[in-house]
Design a protein around this motif. Sequence first.
Motif, short mmCIF file in Angstrom:
data_model
loop_
_atom_site.label_atom_id
_atom_site.label_comp_id
_atom_site.label_asym_id
_atom_site.label_seq_id
_atom_site.Cartn_x
_atom_site.Cartn_y
_atom_site.Cartn_z
N UNK A 107 10.37 3.14 5.00
CA UNK A 107 8.75 2.41 4.77
C UNK A 107 8.32 1.52 5.89
N UNK A 108 9.41 0.66 6.51
CA UNK A 108 9.26 -0.08 7.61
C UNK A 108 8.97 0.82 8.88
N UNK A 109 9.60 1.90 8.97
CA UNK A 109 9.54 2.76 10.03
C UNK A 109 8.16 3.57 10.06
N UNK A 138 0.92 -1.27 -0.16
CA UNK A 138 0.06 -0.07 -0.04
C UNK A 138 1.01 1.17 -0.05
N UNK A 139 1.94 1.03 0.68
CA UNK A 139 2.69 2.41 0.72
C UNK A 139 3.56 2.34 -0.49
N UNK A 140 3.97 1.55 -1.18
CA UNK A 140 4.60 1.57 -2.32
C UNK A 140 3.79 2.11 -3.50
N UNK A 141 2.48 1.70 -3.31
CA UNK A 141 1.41 2.42 -4.36
C UNK A 141 1.24 3.86 -4.14
N UNK A 142 1.34 4.24 -2.71
CA UNK A 142 1.12 5.84 -2.68
C UNK A 142 2.34 6.33 -3.09
N UNK A 143 3.42 5.86 -2.78
CA UNK A 143 4.82 6.51 -2.98
C UNK A 143 4.97 6.58 -4.64
N UNK A 167 9.28 6.72 0.33
CA UNK A 167 8.56 5.58 0.53
C UNK A 167 9.16 4.29 -0.30
N UNK A 168 9.92 4.54 -0.93
CA UNK A 168 10.49 3.58 -1.72
C UNK A 168 11.99 2.72 -0.88
N UNK A 169 12.34 3.49 -0.01
CA UNK A 169 13.51 3.13 0.99
C UNK A 169 12.99 2.06 2.04
#
Length: 157
Positions: free
Chosen positions: A104-106, A75-80, A98-100
């Motif tokens: 992303x995990x943080x 989901x975060x990758x899609x937003x990024x 968001x790609x790092x």
Amino acid sequence: MRVLFLLFIIIPIIEITVLIQVGQAIGAWYTVGLVLLSAFIGVNMLRHQGLSTLARAQQRMDQGEVPGQEMAEGILLAVGGALLVTPGFVTDVIGFSCLIPAVRRALIKPLIGRFTVVAATHRNQTEEMHVYTADPDDYRTVEERDPIEGEITHRDR
């Protein structure tokens, strides 16, 4: 709702201001080139990170685990990715972050307990329903949580 409205007003104003400032400093065509270059690099990074996340999710599913962390990362990758293809430098910085994987995990860590995954398995002519949070240490069957209401129909193929 009000926050989203303000974001849709404030972010474009910030982007236009930054684009004008960069355009005045290095020139309009170089600015356009940088925006296109960042989008190109971002899409390639997104493809690589997305495939990596998908491979980890597949590995967890093969081990019989629900890939909750990987779904949240997706989901975060899609937003990024959406932010990276949006023209502008501010959205590109947020999209690249968001790609790092560590960033992303943080970002996901404080939210991961709020996700709930419902998984159904079908083994040996019996159906089992399990409820998981995205935290792999928190596993319960449906009977241990609130019941899920609904209607199940079986169709012969």
